[in-house]
Design an enzyme around this catalytic site. Structure first.
Site, short mmCIF file in Angstrom:
data_model
loop_
_atom_site.label_atom_id
_atom_site.label_comp_id
_atom_site.label_asym_id
_atom_site.label_seq_id
_atom_site.Cartn_x
_atom_site.Cartn_y
_atom_site.Cartn_z
N GLU A 89 93.12 -15.08 13.51
CA GLU A 89 92.86 -13.95 12.60
C GLU A 89 92.89 -12.64 13.38
OE1 GLU A 89 89.37 -12.29 11.93
OE2 GLU A 89 88.02 -13.84 12.71
N VAL A 147 89.43 -14.34 7.91
CA VAL A 147 89.68 -15.79 7.88
C VAL A 147 90.35 -16.18 6.56
CG1 VAL A 147 88.56 -18.05 7.82
CG2 VAL A 147 87.85 -16.34 9.50
N LYS A 174 78.76 -16.57 10.93
CA LYS A 174 78.05 -15.55 11.69
C LYS A 174 76.56 -15.68 11.43
CE LYS A 174 81.03 -13.08 9.82
NZ LYS A 174 81.64 -11.97 9.09
N ASP A 224 76.40 -11.84 -2.54
CA ASP A 224 77.42 -11.35 -1.60
C ASP A 224 77.95 -12.55 -0.82
OD1 ASP A 224 79.01 -10.26 0.34
OD2 ASP A 224 77.59 -8.72 0.95
N SER A 229 81.25 -14.26 1.05
CA SER A 229 82.55 -13.95 1.65
C SER A 229 83.67 -14.71 0.96
CB SER A 229 82.53 -14.33 3.13
OG SER A 229 83.83 -14.27 3.66
N1 PSU Z 1 83.28 -13.16 13.02
C1 PSU Z 1 83.11 -12.24 14.00
N2 PSU Z 1 83.64 -11.02 13.83
C2 PSU Z 1 84.33 -10.69 12.68
C3 PSU Z 1 84.51 -11.66 11.65
C4 PSU Z 1 83.95 -12.88 11.89
O1 PSU Z 1 82.49 -12.53 15.02
O2 PSU Z 1 84.80 -9.56 12.57
C5 PSU Z 1 85.30 -11.34 10.40
C6 PSU Z 1 86.22 -12.53 10.07
O3 PSU Z 1 87.51 -12.03 9.93
C7 PSU Z 1 85.69 -13.05 8.75
C8 PSU Z 1 85.16 -11.80 8.15
O4 PSU Z 1 86.69 -13.67 7.97
O5 PSU Z 1 84.50 -11.17 9.23
C9 PSU Z 1 84.25 -12.02 6.96
O6 PSU Z 1 84.04 -10.79 6.35
P1 PSU Z 1 83.39 -10.71 4.89
O7 PSU Z 1 81.99 -11.21 5.05
O8 PSU Z 1 83.45 -9.25 4.52
O9 PSU Z 1 84.23 -11.59 4.00
MN MN Z 2 80.89 -9.63 1.59
#
Ligand code: PSU
Ligand code: MN
Length: 307
Positions: free
Chosen positions: A25, A106, A157, A136, A138
């Site tokens: 990614e 991802v 995370k 919220d 992802s």
């Molecule tokens: N893990 C990290 N750093 C990041 C991400 C994940 O250590 O920047 C990114 C990945 O690309 C993941 C995204 O898919 O954060 C998820 O973001 P959201 O919660 O806005 O969907």
């Molecule tokens: Mn989000």
């Protein structure tokens, strides 16, 4: 219309030869880490995949073109560019039609990987259900429910609500494998106290479960979770305290939506004086290596595992 994907020739050759490939990614390059660590890490991940026998394909949108496999220049562009959009599933069409630069999460990386025929994606941590904000969620989670790709990561995370994230994945039928662990890893720390669905100790064991799932006609992904290497691990109490402080700061400053993850990550890095950053980079490299080994095992385990 020409093909919607621009696949780099090295990647296309590997696809044609059925050789192992790992998709990487790019959101972590533009939005997860800052320059120059982001560029160094992006290069290190490609190298880790190669050293373990797979061709890397970093995925991104460059001037509206979905690229599968990037040049050094393009990696640099993502690492230094100011207006690079964080592109998840909902943003893909916008980034293409408006000819934007975009770094894929991802979810978007999985979708593009599956369109290209790549079976394994490596990342640090997937998105999930946010703490205190169960609505919220992802887009990474529904992507895992519907897209036929294996995602290798160190869990979600740790700024997220891990039990709720696991419940969501259970509801939508995503198997969670622990690579040489019985516990779901907690990103910066090796343990979370939460169980995985099955422990696997070799790439072949993982590949067998992944192939079997798909042969059973069960669509969607598989999550392979790999703990951060021991020498880079952060104690859970240290991480927890840093997260609490970062979450409070986010609330005070009204940070929400797609800005939340990058805000929390950089805040935590400051609080831990860079230790979280070192752990993040170490786990990313390790995950790229394990992903390559699983891609290799998958290439050698083409169908027939149910016979
Ligand atoms: N893990 C990290 N750093 C990041 C991400 C994940 O250590 O920047 C990114 C990945 O690309 C993941 C995204 O898919 O954060 C998820 O973001 P959201 O919660 O806005 O969907
Ligand atoms: Mn989000």
């Amino acid at each position: 219309m020409h093909s919607i994907l621009e696949i780099r020739s090295e990647v296309q050759n590997a696809l044609d030869a059925n050789s192992p490939l790992v998709a990487l990614e790019s959101a972590l390059i533009s939005h997860g880490l800052s320059y120059p660590q982001n560029l160094e890490t992006a290069q290190a991940l490609e190298q880790a995949a190669r050293e373990n026998g797979a061709v890397p394909a970093t995925i991104a949108v460059i001037e509206g073109k979905i690229r599968v496999g990037l040049t050094e220049k393009e990696l640099e562009r993502l690492a230094t560019g100011k207006g690079v959009r964080k592109v998840s599933r909902r943003d893909l069409a916008i980034a293409v039609a408006q000819k934007l630069d975009g770094a894929t999460t991802v979810a978007a990386t999985m979708y593009v990987a599956s369109l290209s025929g790549i079976e394994v994606v490596a990342t640090g941590g997937i998105g999930g259900v946010h703490r205190g904000r169960p609505s919220d969620i992802s887009a990474d989670l529904p992507e895992l429910a519907q897209t036929r790709v294996t995602v290798v990561c160190s869990g979600a995370k740790s700024i997220l609500d891990l039990p709720l994230t696991l419940e969501w994945l259970e509801t939508y039928g995503v198997p969670i494998l622990g690579y040489r662990t019985d516990e779901f890893p907690a990103f910066y720390s090796r343990q979370s106290g939460l169980p995985v669905d099955a422990r696997v100790d070799t790439p072949e064991e993982a590949a067998r479960i992944i192939r079997t799932k798909w042969e059973l006609g069960l669509e969607g992904g598989v999550l392979v979770t790999v703990p951060v290497p021991e020498e880079a691990e952060l104690p859970r109490e240290v991480v927890e305290e840093a997260i609490e402080r970062a979450l409070t700061a986010a609330q005070e400053q009204g940070i929400t939506g797609k800005a939340l993850t990058p805000f929390l990550l950089s805040h935590i890095a400051r609080i831990t004086e860079g230790r979280s950053l070192a752990a993040n980079i170490a786990l990313l490299r390790n995950n790229a290596a394990v992903a390559a080994q699983i891609a290799k095992a998958l290439a050698e385990c083409q169908g027939g595992s149910l016979a």
